[in-house]
Design a protein around this motif. Structure first.
Motif, PDB file in Angstrom:
ATOM      1  N   HIS A  18      25.679   6.518  16.741  1.00 24.41           N
ATOM      2  CA  HIS A  18      24.411   5.790  16.849  1.00 24.41           C
ATOM      3  C   HIS A  18      24.500   4.776  17.989  1.00 24.41           C
ATOM      4  CE1 HIS A  18      20.958   3.277  15.836  1.00 24.41           C
ATOM      5  NE2 HIS A  18      20.515   4.299  15.124  1.00 24.41           N
ATOM      6  N   PRO A  19      23.524   4.738  18.910  1.00 25.11           N
ATOM      7  CA  PRO A  19      23.636   3.882  20.094  1.00 25.11           C
ATOM      8  C   PRO A  19      23.525   2.390  19.811  1.00 25.11           C
ATOM      9  CG  PRO A  19      21.486   4.954  20.005  1.00 25.11           C
ATOM     10  CD  PRO A  19      22.316   5.579  18.925  1.00 25.11           C
ATOM     11  N   ARG A  20      22.900   2.010  18.704  1.00 25.78           N
ATOM     12  CA  ARG A  20      22.728   0.584  18.416  1.00 25.78           C
ATOM     13  C   ARG A  20      23.686   0.105  17.344  1.00 25.78           C
ATOM     14  NH1 ARG A  20      20.283  -2.576  14.575  1.00 25.78           N
ATOM     15  NH2 ARG A  20      19.263  -4.503  15.265  1.00 25.78           N
ATOM     16  N   ASP A  21      23.755   0.823  16.248  1.00 22.64           N
ATOM     17  CA  ASP A  21      24.521   0.389  15.085  1.00 22.64           C
ATOM     18  C   ASP A  21      25.896   1.034  14.978  1.00 22.64           C
ATOM     19  OD1 ASP A  21      22.389  -1.236  14.092  1.00 22.64           O
ATOM     20  OD2 ASP A  21      21.392   0.598  13.421  1.00 22.64           O
ATOM     21  N   GLY A  22      26.190   1.976  15.858  1.00 22.41           N
ATOM     22  CA  GLY A  22      27.451   2.688  15.781  1.00 22.41           C
ATOM     23  C   GLY A  22      28.249   2.629  17.060  1.00 22.41           C
ATOM     24  N   LEU A  23      28.871   3.752  17.416  1.00 20.25           N
ATOM     25  CA  LEU A  23      29.801   3.810  18.537  1.00 20.25           C
ATOM     26  C   LEU A  23      29.205   4.504  19.753  1.00 20.25           C
ATOM     27  CD1 LEU A  23      32.926   4.943  16.458  1.00 20.25           C
ATOM     28  CD2 LEU A  23      32.302   2.601  17.116  1.00 20.25           C
ATOM     29  N   GLY A  24      27.880   4.642  19.776  1.00 23.72           N
ATOM     30  CA  GLY A  24      27.240   5.394  20.838  1.00 23.72           C
ATOM     31  C   GLY A  24      27.517   4.853  22.230  1.00 23.72           C
ATOM     32  N   GLN A  25      27.655   3.534  22.375  1.00 19.58           N
ATOM     33  CA  GLN A  25      27.886   2.939  23.688  1.00 19.58           C
ATOM     34  C   GLN A  25      29.373   2.736  23.984  1.00 19.58           C
ATOM     35  OE1 GLN A  25      25.396  -0.489  24.534  1.00 19.58           O
ATOM     36  NE2 GLN A  25      23.836   0.212  23.098  1.00 19.58           N
TER      37      GLN A  25
ATOM     38  N   GLY B 202      29.154 -16.932  27.260  1.00 19.06           N
ATOM     39  CA  GLY B 202      28.305 -16.729  28.420  1.00 19.06           C
ATOM     40  C   GLY B 202      26.836 -16.994  28.176  1.00 19.06           C
ATOM     41  N   SER B 203      26.135 -17.289  29.264  1.00 16.30           N
ATOM     42  CA  SER B 203      24.719 -17.644  29.164  1.00 16.30           C
ATOM     43  C   SER B 203      23.848 -16.463  28.762  1.00 16.30           C
ATOM     44  CB  SER B 203      24.228 -18.221  30.495  1.00 16.30           C
ATOM     45  OG  SER B 203      24.376 -17.260  31.542  1.00 16.30           O
ATOM     46  N   GLN B 204      24.353 -15.241  28.991  1.00 17.45           N
ATOM     47  CA  GLN B 204      23.605 -14.047  28.613  1.00 17.45           C
ATOM     48  C   GLN B 204      24.303 -13.274  27.496  1.00 17.45           C
ATOM     49  OE1 GLN B 204      20.500 -13.409  29.945  1.00 17.45           O
ATOM     50  NE2 GLN B 204      20.883 -15.449  30.790  1.00 17.45           N
ATOM     51  N   GLY B 205      25.189 -13.947  26.785  1.00 10.77           N
ATOM     52  CA  GLY B 205      25.907 -13.280  25.699  1.00 10.77           C
ATOM     53  C   GLY B 205      26.858 -12.218  26.188  1.00 10.77           C
ATOM     54  N   GLU B 206      27.312 -12.359  27.457  1.00  7.88           N
ATOM     55  CA  GLU B 206      28.153 -11.316  28.055  1.00  7.88           C
ATOM     56  C   GLU B 206      29.624 -11.447  27.709  1.00  7.88           C
ATOM     57  OE1 GLU B 206      27.980 -14.621  31.201  1.00  7.88           O
ATOM     58  OE2 GLU B 206      26.750 -13.819  29.581  1.00  7.88           O
ATOM     59  N   GLY B 207      30.044 -12.602  27.156  1.00  9.83           N
ATOM     60  CA  GLY B 207      31.436 -12.812  26.811  1.00  9.83           C
ATOM     61  C   GLY B 207      32.326 -12.908  28.031  1.00  9.83           C
ATOM     62  N   LYS B 208      33.643 -12.861  27.799  1.00  6.24           N
ATOM     63  CA  LYS B 208      34.623 -12.855  28.877  1.00  6.24           C
ATOM     64  C   LYS B 208      35.538 -11.647  28.667  1.00  6.24           C
ATOM     65  CE  LYS B 208      34.818 -17.837  29.813  1.00  6.24           C
ATOM     66  NZ  LYS B 208      35.690 -19.041  29.853  1.00  6.24           N
ATOM     67  N   THR B 209      35.608 -10.807  29.665  1.00  4.83           N
ATOM     68  CA  THR B 209      36.350  -9.555  29.555  1.00  4.83           C
ATOM     69  C   THR B 209      37.777  -9.777  29.055  1.00  4.83           C
ATOM     70  OG1 THR B 209      35.062  -8.584  31.351  1.00  4.83           O
ATOM     71  CG2 THR B 209      37.161  -7.531  30.810  1.00  4.83           C
ATOM     72  N   GLY B 210      38.121  -9.097  27.988  1.00  5.40           N
ATOM     73  CA  GLY B 210      39.470  -9.163  27.451  1.00  5.40           C
ATOM     74  C   GLY B 210      39.789 -10.412  26.671  1.00  5.40           C
ATOM     75  N   ALA B 211      38.812 -11.322  26.531  1.00  5.30           N
ATOM     76  CA  ALA B 211      39.094 -12.584  25.834  1.00  5.30           C
ATOM     77  C   ALA B 211      38.083 -12.842  24.721  1.00  5.30           C
ATOM     78  CB  ALA B 211      39.107 -13.745  26.833  1.00  5.30           C
ATOM     79  N   TYR B 212      36.843 -13.149  25.109  1.00  2.00           N
ATOM     80  CA  TYR B 212      35.814 -13.489  24.130  1.00  2.00           C
ATOM     81  C   TYR B 212      34.778 -12.383  24.073  1.00  2.00           C
ATOM     82  CZ  TYR B 212      38.073 -17.972  24.579  1.00  2.00           C
ATOM     83  OH  TYR B 212      39.022 -18.964  24.607  1.00  2.00           O
ATOM     84  N   PRO B 213      34.428 -11.918  22.875  1.00  2.00           N
ATOM     85  CA  PRO B 213      33.587 -10.724  22.748  1.00  2.00           C
ATOM     86  C   PRO B 213      32.173 -10.918  23.269  1.00  2.00           C
ATOM     87  CG  PRO B 213      33.953 -11.744  20.603  1.00  2.00           C
ATOM     88  CD  PRO B 213      34.867 -12.434  21.558  1.00  2.00           C
ATOM     89  N   ARG B 214      31.620  -9.836  23.744  1.00  2.00           N
ATOM     90  CA  ARG B 214      30.218  -9.803  24.147  1.00  2.00           C
ATOM     91  C   ARG B 214      29.346  -9.871  22.899  1.00  2.00           C
ATOM     92  NH1 ARG B 214      27.082  -5.177  24.678  1.00  2.00           N
ATOM     93  NH2 ARG B 214      28.950  -3.873  24.590  1.00  2.00           N
ATOM     94  N   LEU B 215      28.275 -10.667  22.959  1.00  2.00           N
ATOM     95  CA  LEU B 215      27.354 -10.794  21.837  1.00  2.00           C
ATOM     96  C   LEU B 215      26.112  -9.935  22.034  1.00  2.00           C
ATOM     97  CD1 LEU B 215      27.557 -14.663  21.227  1.00  2.00           C
ATOM     98  CD2 LEU B 215      28.948 -12.842  20.217  1.00  2.00           C
ATOM     99  N   ALA B 216      25.758  -9.682  23.284  1.00  2.00           N
ATOM    100  CA  ALA B 216      24.603  -8.835  23.568  1.00  2.00           C
ATOM    101  C   ALA B 216      24.928  -7.395  23.202  1.00  2.00           C
ATOM    102  CB  ALA B 216      24.232  -8.934  25.048  1.00  2.00           C
ATOM    103  N   GLY B 217      24.148  -6.833  22.305  1.00  2.00           N
ATOM    104  CA  GLY B 217      24.362  -5.448  21.890  1.00  2.00           C
ATOM    105  C   GLY B 217      25.538  -5.230  20.979  1.00  2.00           C
ATOM    106  N   ASN B 218      26.143  -6.295  20.476  1.00  2.00           N
ATOM    107  CA  ASN B 218      27.304  -6.184  19.598  1.00  2.00           C
ATOM    108  C   ASN B 218      26.832  -5.767  18.211  1.00  2.00           C
ATOM    109  OD1 ASN B 218      29.446  -6.860  17.752  1.00  2.00           O
ATOM    110  ND2 ASN B 218      30.338  -8.159  19.337  1.00  2.00           N
ATOM    111  N   SER B 219      27.287  -4.596  17.751  1.00  2.00           N
ATOM    112  CA  SER B 219      26.812  -4.071  16.468  1.00  2.00           C
ATOM    113  C   SER B 219      27.176  -4.975  15.301  1.00  2.00           C
ATOM    114  CB  SER B 219      27.359  -2.660  16.236  1.00  2.00           C
ATOM    115  OG  SER B 219      28.776  -2.656  16.276  1.00  2.00           O
ATOM    116  N   GLY B 220      28.263  -5.729  15.438  1.00  2.00           N
ATOM    117  CA  GLY B 220      28.610  -6.655  14.369  1.00  2.00           C
ATOM    118  C   GLY B 220      27.677  -7.846  14.294  1.00  2.00           C
TER     119      GLY B 220
END
Length: 635
Positions: free
Chosen positions: A449-456, A544-562
């Motif tokens: 599933h692209p939104r709630d699963g592993l589609g992306q 991040g200002s756009q919920g982008e997180g920091k690669t390898g450190a802090y998770p992205r919030l934009a589009g994060n299924s959790g």
């Protein structure tokens, strides 16, 4: 009574740490210990209210042993226990070394409210001791300047009286204990409450000397043998789950069994005390009561010592114990039944090599009528279909291996498939995601599933996530941290890739669960404005200002299924409780999330979680303050 010093009142559960070299710089550690900084400050200095003790400048071995005590249960503080639970000895040593190297100035002591007589008694105890009670002076253990002794004895100055008294109180009520011989247990017996109060009053009233460094190791001759000085937890492992049997000592069959035990996370569930791996006794909360995991060591009376290979196979394959009792499905025999006879035999052979521990399994505490095991006959008829896994000839060997691991020893369905009111798995929503009963964590869908699963997710993203606890923009949290810490990080990349290939092939299916949170339309806009303010104050630097997180450190919030799951519990609990991803071989010192339960009100948390769930393309329901309040008591 053996001699004892009040100066040992802050001694800890395990002993001195070896001087293991640090592997990370101060800048790297500062970035990783944000979960500590919120409460203790950037340099580990206590706040003026005294709730959070100063950790800066204390001997690294002492801080390390405190962290070990919180992780392993020697000290009880819900927030601390939760935060350090998935961290290895190596990670705790790095953190302890970082804060030990910080030296901000000490505050002036608060004006004492103690009487002159009380302070004089305290001075006598601290500087001269009480010979009549065989209690030597505090300075005999913590050095003349009372700033501690390397590598494990802390300083006693610069601490609020309330904090000192509270620590003694925790020892009195059993929330703290030390390795045997337990010095603090003896001191509580030796000193009266007025004497303890006098000593803490005097210590809290004393100014900190100009030289705040601890005395060197060996400069003090301690008046008694203490277990905390001799029992050492070595900071040498980069995992939080060391192998209980040296693999080089095992046969090939036993090695395969050890690998399967990891794949099934057997140690994670069947260990209640780290010093007794596989001895069982861990309580598993279910909607129908508490089930305790069984003893899997070869102990003759309480473990598997008298079980045959056939007995073990019957339990794994049919869910029936040696004594003929039907096992409760908290033990996932509904998945283990898919395992081959050879794999079950190899697992049995390995478990027989574990050190035997005679520890009886507590009786299940089930509510009526579920305590009647004969009712399992009905449940099994409805929801259990036994049988080993049969490879699908239409699929590749890799796909079939992944399907076997996911649906057999990995028992992923136990959390990621929703259950009905009787605890049966909803087979038509296999791995479709849902709230884990009682635990109140949401397990996302494990399909395409692209939104709630592993589609992306790419195959590589998923393999990195399962094996190291993080990938380029996601980090493991909640119950999955335990699975990665004790299980998945030990699987080889070939098997992780097989699991990823299988999961990515599953047809897209969103979770059946729907949000039950309702926020009135007229309240939504001000709620989101407030949430943006909280986000800018506390979250933007890491995420991040756009919920982008920091690669390898802090998770992205934009589009994060959790984050955008139908049930917002995961996001709420992370804001409230914070925590670390697990220490793994590929990520030995993970980044941490601060716990904001003391900083933010229910309304603040509801606002910022609502803002995150409805920003940067996210489109999930808002969150109410009452929902946050319901989860505030859950760690």
């Amino acid at each position: 009574m053996r001699s004892i010093a009040l100066a040992l009142l802050l001694v800890v559960t395990v002993g001195p740490a070896k001087a293991t070299p640090r592997t990370l710089t101060d800048a790297e550690l500062k970035d990783r210990v944000q979960a500590c900084i919120l409460c203790h400050g950037e340099q580990g200095r206590a706040g003026p209210d005294g709730y959070f003790p100063r950790i800066a400048g204390k001997p690294a071995g002492y801080l390390y042993n405190q962290l070990i005590a919180f992780r392993d249960g020697g000290r009880v503080h819900a927030a601390m226990n939760n935060i350090v639970q998935p961290l290895s000895n190596a990670a705790l040593w790095e953190m302890a070394s970082y804060f030990s190297a910080q030296h901000p100035p000490y505050p002036n002591p608060a004006p004492s409210k103690a009487s002159t007589a009380e302070l004089e008694l305290g001075k006598q105890i601290v500087t001269q001791g009480l010979p009549g009670k065989q209690v030597p002076a505090c300075v005999n253990c913590h050095a003349a300047g009372l700033m501690g002794v390397e590598p494990y004895t802390p300083g006693l100055l610069g601490l609020p009286r309330d904090y000192l008294t509270a620590q003694i109180g925790k020892w009195m009520n059993g929330q703290r204990h030390a390795a045997e011989p337990d010095c603090m247990g003896t001191i509580i017996t030796a000193l009266s409450n007025p004497e303890i109060n006098a000593a803490t009053a005097y210590l809290a009233s004393r100014p900190v000397p100009k030289d705040t460094t601890a005395a060197p190791a060996g400069s003090v001759s301690f008046p008694m043998e203490c277990g905390t000085h001799t029992q050492t937890a070595k900071p040498t492992t980069h995992t939080v789950s060391p192998e209980p049997v040296e693999l080089s000592l095992l046969t090939e069959s036993e090695k395969r069994g050890a690998y399967l035990a990891r794949a099934g996370n057997c140690m994670g569930c069947h260990t209640s005390e780290r010093s007794k791996p596989y001895a069982g006794g861990k309580g598993i909360q279910t909607p129908f009561g508490i089930v305790y995991t069984s003893n899997l060591t070869p102990a003759a009376n309480t473990g598997l010592g008298k079980w045959t290979a056939d007995d073990f196979y019957k339990a794994m394959h049919e869910g029936i114990s040696k004594n003929g009792h039907y096992l409760y499905p908290a033990f996932p025999f509904t998945s283990y039944t898919r395992m081959t006879r050879q794999d079950v035999h190899d697992l049995y052979q390995y478990l027989r090599r574990i050190k035997p521990v005679e520890q009886a399994t507590p009786k299940a505490q089930m509510t009526f009528p579920f305590k009647q095991r004969q009712l399992m006959t009905v449940w099994r008829a409805l929801y259990f279909r036994g049988g080993e896994y049969t490879p699908d000839p239409r699929q590749t060997a890799q796909w079939n291996r992944g399907a076997y691991l996911v649906n057999g020893p990995g028992h992923c369905a136990a959390c990621h498939t929703p259950r009905n009111s009787l605890g049966g798995l909803k087979s038509d929503q296999h791995l479709g995601g849902g709230t884990i009963p009682v635990l109140n964590w949401f397990a996302p869908a494990l399909n395409a599933h692209p939104r709630d699963g592993l589609g992306q997710w790419s195959i590589s993203d998923l393999v990195d996530y399962l094996g190291s606890g993080k990938n380029r923009d996601r980090a493991v949290t909640g119950p999955m941290s335990e699975v990665v810490a004790h299980s998945l990080q030990f699987l080889n990349r070939t098997d992780l890739e097989a699991m990823a290939v299988y999961l990515k092939s599953l047809p897209a299916q969103s979770p059946d669960e729907k949000s039950n949170t309702v926020v009135a339309r007229q309240n939504l806009e001000p709620l989101l404005r407030k949430g943006e303010t909280v986000y800018q104050q506390h979250c933007v630097d890491c995420h991040g200002s756009q919920g982008e997180g920091k690669t390898g450190a802090y998770p992205r919030l934009a589009g994060n299924s959790g984050v955008i799951a139908p049930n917002p519990a995961n996001a709420i609990r992370m804001v409230l409780n914070g925590g670390f991803s697990p220490s793994t071989r590929d990520n030995p010192v993970p980044h941490g999330m601060p716990p904001y339960r003391g900083e933010l009100s229910d309304a603040d948390v509801a606002a910022v979680v609502s803002y995150v769930r409805q920003s940067w393309g996210n489109s999930a329901s808002a969150v109410s303050g009452s929902e946050v309040n319901r989860l505030r008591s859950v760690q």
